[in-house]
Design an enzyme around this catalytic site. Structure first.
Site, PDB file in Angstrom:
ATOM      1  CE1 TYR A  71      28.183  -9.358 -22.600  1.00  0.00           C
ATOM      2  CE2 TYR A  71      27.653  -7.350 -21.399  1.00  0.00           C
ATOM      3  CZ  TYR A  71      27.455  -8.697 -21.631  1.00  0.00           C
ATOM      4  OH  TYR A  71      26.528  -9.383 -20.889  1.00  0.00           O
ATOM      5  NE  ARG A 104      32.073 -12.268 -20.786  1.00  0.00           N
ATOM      6  CZ  ARG A 104      30.769 -12.447 -20.566  1.00  0.00           C
ATOM      7  NH1 ARG A 104      30.270 -13.634 -20.484  1.00  0.00           N
ATOM      8  NH2 ARG A 104      29.974 -11.370 -20.442  1.00  0.00           N
ATOM      9  CD  GLU A 144      30.795 -16.904 -21.984  1.00  0.00           C
ATOM     10  OE1 GLU A 144      29.680 -17.404 -22.154  1.00  0.00           O
ATOM     11  OE2 GLU A 144      31.034 -15.987 -21.170  1.00  0.00           O
ATOM     12  CG  HIS A 146      28.888 -16.804 -26.353  1.00  0.00           C
ATOM     13  ND1 HIS A 146      28.023 -16.304 -27.309  1.00  0.00           N
ATOM     14  CD2 HIS A 146      28.188 -16.811 -25.198  1.00  0.00           C
ATOM     15  CE1 HIS A 146      26.863 -16.032 -26.748  1.00  0.00           C
ATOM     16  NE2 HIS A 146      26.931 -16.328 -25.462  1.00  0.00           N
ATOM     17  CG  ASP A 174      28.827 -21.363 -21.501  1.00  0.00           C
ATOM     18  OD1 ASP A 174      28.196 -22.430 -21.658  1.00  0.00           O
ATOM     19  OD2 ASP A 174      28.297 -20.323 -21.079  1.00  0.00           O
ATOM     20  CG  HIS A 177      27.665 -21.233 -25.162  1.00  0.00           C
ATOM     21  ND1 HIS A 177      26.359 -21.307 -25.609  1.00  0.00           N
ATOM     22  CD2 HIS A 177      27.713 -20.168 -24.305  1.00  0.00           C
ATOM     23  CE1 HIS A 177      25.657 -20.335 -25.062  1.00  0.00           C
ATOM     24  NE2 HIS A 177      26.449 -19.642 -24.266  1.00  0.00           N
ATOM     25  CG  HIS A 200      30.082 -19.010 -17.564  1.00  0.00           C
ATOM     26  ND1 HIS A 200      29.792 -17.948 -18.401  1.00  0.00           N
ATOM     27  CD2 HIS A 200      30.454 -18.442 -16.382  1.00  0.00           C
ATOM     28  CE1 HIS A 200      29.997 -16.808 -17.766  1.00  0.00           C
ATOM     29  NE2 HIS A 200      30.393 -17.081 -16.548  1.00  0.00           N
ATOM     30  CE1 TYR A 219      22.051  -9.849 -20.785  1.00  0.00           C
ATOM     31  CE2 TYR A 219      22.232 -10.196 -23.154  1.00  0.00           C
ATOM     32  CZ  TYR A 219      22.798 -10.221 -21.892  1.00  0.00           C
ATOM     33  OH  TYR A 219      24.097 -10.623 -21.733  1.00  0.00           O
ATOM     34  CD  GLU A 257      26.052 -17.301 -18.015  1.00  0.00           C
ATOM     35  OE1 GLU A 257      26.395 -16.158 -18.342  1.00  0.00           O
ATOM     36  OE2 GLU A 257      26.398 -18.318 -18.656  1.00  0.00           O
TER      37      GLU A 257
END
Length: 289
Positions: A71, A104, A144, A146, A174, A177, A200, A219, A257
């Protein structure tokens, strides 16, 4: 097509890089997508010679690190920018250390429809600048698709790619998404085809459960996992997508993932299903229900 396992799938598990490497080889993965948090922990806590030895072992097994996924604050203030650039250069150094040519990141941290013209232009300019820094080091900057970013709809993705206009930019498609945005993933591929660089793969039982992928849930060790399902079982038709990719020879790296429980079991099951789908010989195909 080559499949990789995402080390972020083991964010709540006690698994070493060697454990993941051995598992990847045994189950038919081409290697590992290394979460930036894991890459930093390994590089900061290990003797460099041990890292080199581990990577040599990975290479000897025919495996490699496909990407560092991390990130970066593209919308940092001018005051924050020097620190962000320094962090980006450290990520590039990590990519080099782990012998990969992809990093990424996300395009901001707010939905594209909320962006002011000034914020949009800033994001495009920063994306161009960061991509140039990486490109000089022969590293792709992979953005990505997202939600809650400037890459959250097919239109915003295409517009930002055109405005940033840099040869070092690629898209991490992805598929879940893309589908979440309301766009058919195969239709999206035709629009962004020149920029595709990575995939992904993940799935969910029902569209109403897409909130399971919100960061606060993903998380949290106590997050909700019911509704996270195999690639074969979910609401998104991956059999159709994979067959299309193979037919059109869009054979970019694809990483699995998994944010639910028992990641070893799920990843083993899903990669076996993908191999079976592609017609690759596998006498021990596992498809869990």
């Amino acid at each position: 097509m080559n499949y990789y396992l995402c080390s972020i799938s083991f964010r709540h598990e006690l698994a070493s890089l060697e454990d993941l490497m051995n598992f990847a080889q045994e189950k038919g993965f081409a290697g590992i997508e290394l979460w930036g948090v894991h890459a930093e922990a390994i590089s900061g806590g290990s003797d460099p010679k041990r890292i080199i030895h581990t990577l040599d072992q990975l290479q000897d097994k025919g495996l490699h690190v496909s990407m560092i996924s991390h990130y970066v604050n593209l919308l940092a203030t001018n005051h924050q920018l020097p620190d962000v650039i320094a962090r980006w250069r450290r990520l590039i150094a990590l990519a080099k250390l782990f012998r990969t040519n992809r990093i990424r990141i996300f395009a901001g941290n707010q939905p594209s429809h909320t962006a002011s013209p000034e914020e949009w232009s800033l994001c495009a300019a920063r994306l161009r600048m960061f991509s140039e820094i990486a490109y000089e080091a022969e590293v792709w900057t992979v953005i990505e698709f997202h939600p809650h970013t400037y890459f959250d709809t097919l239109q915003s993705v295409h517009s930002l790619l055109l405005e940033a206009n840099h040869p070092g930019i690629r898209v991490n498609v992805d598929f879940l998404h893309v589908w979440e945005s309301g766009c058919d993933p195969i239709d999206a591929l035709s629009v962004i085809k020149p920029w595709i660089g990575y995939y992904h793969l993940k799935n969910v039982r029902d569209r109403e459960q897409l909130s399971l992928f919100e960061p606060d849930n993903v998380y949290s060790p106590n997050g909700i996992r019911d509704g996270l399902v195999s690639l074969a079982e979910g609401a998104l038709d991956y059999a159709r997508i994979i067959r299309y990719l193979l037919k059109e020879k869009l054979n970019y790296p694809a990483a699995l993932e998994w944010f639910g429980d028992r990641p070893f079991h799920r990843l083993e099951s899903d990669v076996a299903w993908l191999m079976q789908l592609a017609g690759q010989p596998d006498t021990n195909v596992i498809v869990s229900h």
